[in-house]
Design an enzyme around this catalytic site. Structure first.
Site, PDB file in Angstrom:
ATOM      1  N   ARG A 168      -7.971  -3.794  -2.223  1.00 51.16           N
ATOM      2  CA  ARG A 168      -8.473  -2.551  -1.637  1.00 51.16           C
ATOM      3  C   ARG A 168      -8.596  -2.737  -0.130  1.00 51.16           C
ATOM      4  O   ARG A 168      -8.437  -3.844   0.376  1.00 51.16           O
ATOM      5  CB  ARG A 168      -9.830  -2.192  -2.252  1.00 51.16           C
ATOM      6  CG  ARG A 168     -10.766  -3.404  -2.288  1.00 51.16           C
ATOM      7  CD  ARG A 168     -12.184  -3.085  -2.127  1.00 51.16           C
ATOM      8  NE  ARG A 168     -12.477  -2.466  -0.848  1.00 51.16           N
ATOM      9  CZ  ARG A 168     -12.609  -3.150   0.295  1.00 51.16           C
ATOM     10  NH1 ARG A 168     -12.468  -4.463   0.355  1.00 51.16           N
ATOM     11  NH2 ARG A 168     -12.881  -2.504   1.407  1.00 51.16           N
ATOM     12  N   GLY A 169      -8.897  -1.619   0.570  1.00 50.46           N
ATOM     13  CA  GLY A 169      -8.969  -1.671   2.022  1.00 50.46           C
ATOM     14  C   GLY A 169      -7.592  -1.308   2.569  1.00 50.46           C
ATOM     15  O   GLY A 169      -6.571  -1.821   2.090  1.00 50.46           O
ATOM     16  N   ALA A 170      -7.595  -0.417   3.578  1.00 48.55           N
ATOM     17  CA  ALA A 170      -6.326   0.163   4.025  1.00 48.55           C
ATOM     18  C   ALA A 170      -5.254  -0.876   4.404  1.00 48.55           C
ATOM     19  O   ALA A 170      -4.132  -0.819   3.885  1.00 48.55           O
ATOM     20  CB  ALA A 170      -6.595   1.135   5.164  1.00 48.55           C
ATOM     21  N   ARG A 180      -3.280   5.619  -5.104  1.00 47.07           N
ATOM     22  CA  ARG A 180      -4.425   6.021  -4.276  1.00 47.07           C
ATOM     23  C   ARG A 180      -3.905   6.898  -3.132  1.00 47.07           C
ATOM     24  O   ARG A 180      -3.052   6.456  -2.357  1.00 47.07           O
ATOM     25  CB  ARG A 180      -5.163   4.795  -3.707  1.00 47.07           C
ATOM     26  CG  ARG A 180      -5.776   3.912  -4.784  1.00 47.07           C
ATOM     27  CD  ARG A 180      -6.812   2.975  -4.218  1.00 47.07           C
ATOM     28  NE  ARG A 180      -8.059   3.652  -3.893  1.00 47.07           N
ATOM     29  CZ  ARG A 180      -9.044   3.090  -3.209  1.00 47.07           C
ATOM     30  NH1 ARG A 180      -8.926   1.857  -2.757  1.00 47.07           N
ATOM     31  NH2 ARG A 180     -10.161   3.756  -2.961  1.00 47.07           N
ATOM     32  N   GLN A 231     -18.932  -2.043  -2.071  1.00 43.27           N
ATOM     33  CA  GLN A 231     -18.086  -2.969  -1.303  1.00 43.27           C
ATOM     34  C   GLN A 231     -18.900  -3.667  -0.213  1.00 43.27           C
ATOM     35  O   GLN A 231     -18.595  -4.787   0.180  1.00 43.27           O
ATOM     36  CB  GLN A 231     -16.915  -2.220  -0.654  1.00 43.27           C
ATOM     37  CG  GLN A 231     -15.871  -1.715  -1.626  1.00 43.27           C
ATOM     38  CD  GLN A 231     -16.151  -0.298  -2.104  1.00 43.27           C
ATOM     39  OE1 GLN A 231     -17.306   0.110  -2.210  1.00 43.27           O
ATOM     40  NE2 GLN A 231     -15.109   0.451  -2.416  1.00 43.27           N
ATOM     41  N   ASP A 262      -9.343   4.540   6.827  1.00 46.96           N
ATOM     42  CA  ASP A 262      -8.242   4.642   5.865  1.00 46.96           C
ATOM     43  C   ASP A 262      -7.137   5.530   6.400  1.00 46.96           C
ATOM     44  O   ASP A 262      -5.984   5.424   5.968  1.00 46.96           O
ATOM     45  CB  ASP A 262      -8.756   5.183   4.529  1.00 46.96           C
ATOM     46  CG  ASP A 262      -9.589   4.122   3.846  1.00 46.96           C
ATOM     47  OD1 ASP A 262     -10.802   4.054   4.119  1.00 46.96           O
ATOM     48  OD2 ASP A 262      -9.017   3.320   3.087  1.00 46.96           O
ATOM     49  N   ASN A 295     -12.754   7.586   6.171  1.00 47.54           N
ATOM     50  CA  ASN A 295     -13.194   6.247   5.758  1.00 47.54           C
ATOM     51  C   ASN A 295     -14.116   6.412   4.555  1.00 47.54           C
ATOM     52  O   ASN A 295     -14.389   7.537   4.101  1.00 47.54           O
ATOM     53  CB  ASN A 295     -13.904   5.539   6.923  1.00 47.54           C
ATOM     54  CG  ASN A 295     -14.072   4.056   6.677  1.00 47.54           C
ATOM     55  OD1 ASN A 295     -13.124   3.366   6.314  1.00 47.54           O
ATOM     56  ND2 ASN A 295     -15.276   3.540   6.829  1.00 47.54           N
ATOM     57  N   LYS A 296     -14.591   5.297   4.038  1.00 46.53           N
ATOM     58  CA  LYS A 296     -15.417   5.287   2.825  1.00 46.53           C
ATOM     59  C   LYS A 296     -16.539   6.314   2.889  1.00 46.53           C
ATOM     60  O   LYS A 296     -17.179   6.479   3.922  1.00 46.53           O
ATOM     61  CB  LYS A 296     -15.984   3.874   2.654  1.00 46.53           C
ATOM     62  CG  LYS A 296     -16.855   3.637   1.453  1.00 46.53           C
ATOM     63  CD  LYS A 296     -16.236   4.042   0.145  1.00 46.53           C
ATOM     64  CE  LYS A 296     -14.912   3.359  -0.125  1.00 46.53           C
ATOM     65  NZ  LYS A 296     -14.176   3.985  -1.259  1.00 46.53           N
TER      66      LYS A 296
HETATM   67  O1  MRU Z   1     -12.037   2.341  -1.596  1.00 51.12           O
HETATM   68  P1  MRU Z   1     -11.792   1.181  -0.671  1.00 51.12           P
HETATM   69  O2  MRU Z   1     -12.680   0.031  -0.949  1.00 51.12           O
HETATM   70  O3  MRU Z   1     -10.336   0.804  -0.610  1.00 51.12           O
HETATM   71  O4  MRU Z   1     -12.177   1.755   0.756  1.00 51.12           O
HETATM   72  C1  MRU Z   1     -12.028   0.938   1.857  1.00 51.12           C
HETATM   73  C2  MRU Z   1     -12.571   1.518   3.104  1.00 51.12           C
HETATM   74  O5  MRU Z   1     -13.005   2.651   3.152  1.00 51.12           O
HETATM   75  C3  MRU Z   1     -12.469   0.665   4.329  1.00 51.12           C
HETATM   76  O6  MRU Z   1     -13.525   0.916   5.186  1.00 51.12           O
HETATM   77  C4  MRU Z   1     -11.152   1.015   5.047  1.00 51.12           C
HETATM   78  O7  MRU Z   1     -10.069   0.868   4.175  1.00 51.12           O
HETATM   79  C5  MRU Z   1     -10.939   0.186   6.234  1.00 51.12           C
HETATM   80  S1  MRU Z   1     -10.456  -1.445   5.782  1.00 51.12           S
HETATM   81  C6  MRU Z   1     -10.135  -2.382   7.114  1.00 51.12           C
END
Ligand code: MRU
Length: 339
Positions: free
Chosen positions: A46-48, A89, A194, A235, A244-245
């Protein structure tokens, strides 16, 4: 190891299963495209930026698994694979970007073996560049941090969200590497935690001081002057907003109210040059993520739930966007970020 990598011996994708953290650090092997798609969907990876690498390695994996004997057939297989990966996703732009970058590189291939070689070469390049880019983000962003700062962050934008180092946490890591004393306040980031599960674990591994709070404590922590700066990842960044999250928007409003700088750290690959706030599909996740915590029931089983995975922070609430190309202060033109 890196968050995600290629296994040369078995031609498969290796990744740290982040759903198990912090209890267990386990590396899993995705030998099929469906297992990789499942890993993305269930947030094992996970994470962009990590998703960008997953997209690239996913196409390489599909190329190795394809039994096609000619160029037309393998390219057809890879396009189908690309669609399957991207559909896992919808919000993080990097996933589709990684898939597209590897597919585009294949225009140089003239046979099936060449497709496999080029796909893997390009996927590896995405992963290697991600580490380099994060270090640059860290270098530029560290200039915004002063010795003694306490940074509030949300979700996990650290090495586990990238191939290594991290974006928001990469800025903190770079500042610490320069000898600055930086503390972090990590918001737990309900519903999938997270922040409490991954960000705290990651920072404690590096011995960077971190304090965990619930998401709802952020405003009070700011009012108590416990926070000097907010840094989050992204993201997707459109002309007018940062996706973002879920919970990031609330922190931006609180930071503005308390006159605390709100920074976003992200690679240029997270920019969506054609999008705007209303055009982006926000992933809606399983209602049971709110009704249950593991096997523990937290709410009536049939209660109605609203569970968007991300929110959009308007650019007016963002003081600067930290990229590998430098720090940009809104309003900026996306074109100037690209130069
Ligand atoms: O749902 P996730 O855990 O993939 O969401 C991740 C985030 O929102 C992060 O803050 C974002 O991807 C930036 S990662 C460097």
């Amino acid at each position: 190891m890196r968050t995600i990598d290629w296994n040369e011996e078995s031609n498969s994708v290796m990744l740290v299963d982040q759903t198990l953290l912090p209890k267990e650090y386990r590396v899993i092997e995705c030998k099929t495209l469906s297992s990789l798609c499942e890993a993305i969907k269930s947030l094992r990876v996970r994470g962009a930026p990590a998703l960008g690498a997953a997209g690239g390695f996913g196409i390489a994996l599909a190329a190795y698994l394809s039994s096609a004997k000619d160029m037309d057939s393998i390219m057809r297989d890879l396009k189908v694979a690309g669609k399957a990966i991207v559909s896992t996703r919808p919000t993080a732009v990097n996933l589709g970007w990684g898939v597209k970058r590897v597919l585009n590189a294949l225009s140089d291939a003239y046979d099936v073996a060449g497709v496999r070689d080029i796909a893997l070469y390009e996927a590896r390049a995405i992963a290697d560049e991600d580490v380099y880019i994060n270090k640059l983000i860290g270098k530029h962003g560290a200039k915004l941090l002063e010795d003694g700062d306490t940074v509030l962050t949300h979700c996990n934008a650290g090495k586990m969200a990238c191939v290594d180092w991290g974006t928001a946490l990469g800025v903190v890591r770079s500042a610490v590497e320069q000898g600055k004393e930086i503390k972090v306040i990590a918001c737990e980031t309900r519903p999938l935690n997270q922040g409490s599960r991954i960000t705290t674990w990651e920072l404690m591994q590096d011995k960077i001081p971190v304090t965990l709070i619930t998401d709802s404590m952020a405003g009070w922590a700011m009012r108590q002057e416990l926070v000097n700066k907010v840094i989050v990842g992204a993201d997707r960044i459109t002309q007018d907003a940062v996706f973002n999250k879920i919970g990031t928007y609330t922190h931006s409003v609180l930071a503005r109210e308390h006159e605390i700088p709100f920074y976003v750290a992200a690679p240029v690959s997270s920019f969506d040059f054609k999008g705007w706030e209303g055009s982006v599909k926000i992933e809606q996740r399983d209602p049971d993520e709110l009704r249950f915590f593991g096997s523990e029931q937290l709410a009536p089983e049939d209660v109605e739930v609203y569970n968007p995975a991300f929110d959009a922070t308007p650019m007016e609430n963002v003081n600067a966007v930290i990229t590998e190309k430098g720090v940009f202060y809104p309003p900026f033109l996306l074109d100037e970020v690209l130069v």
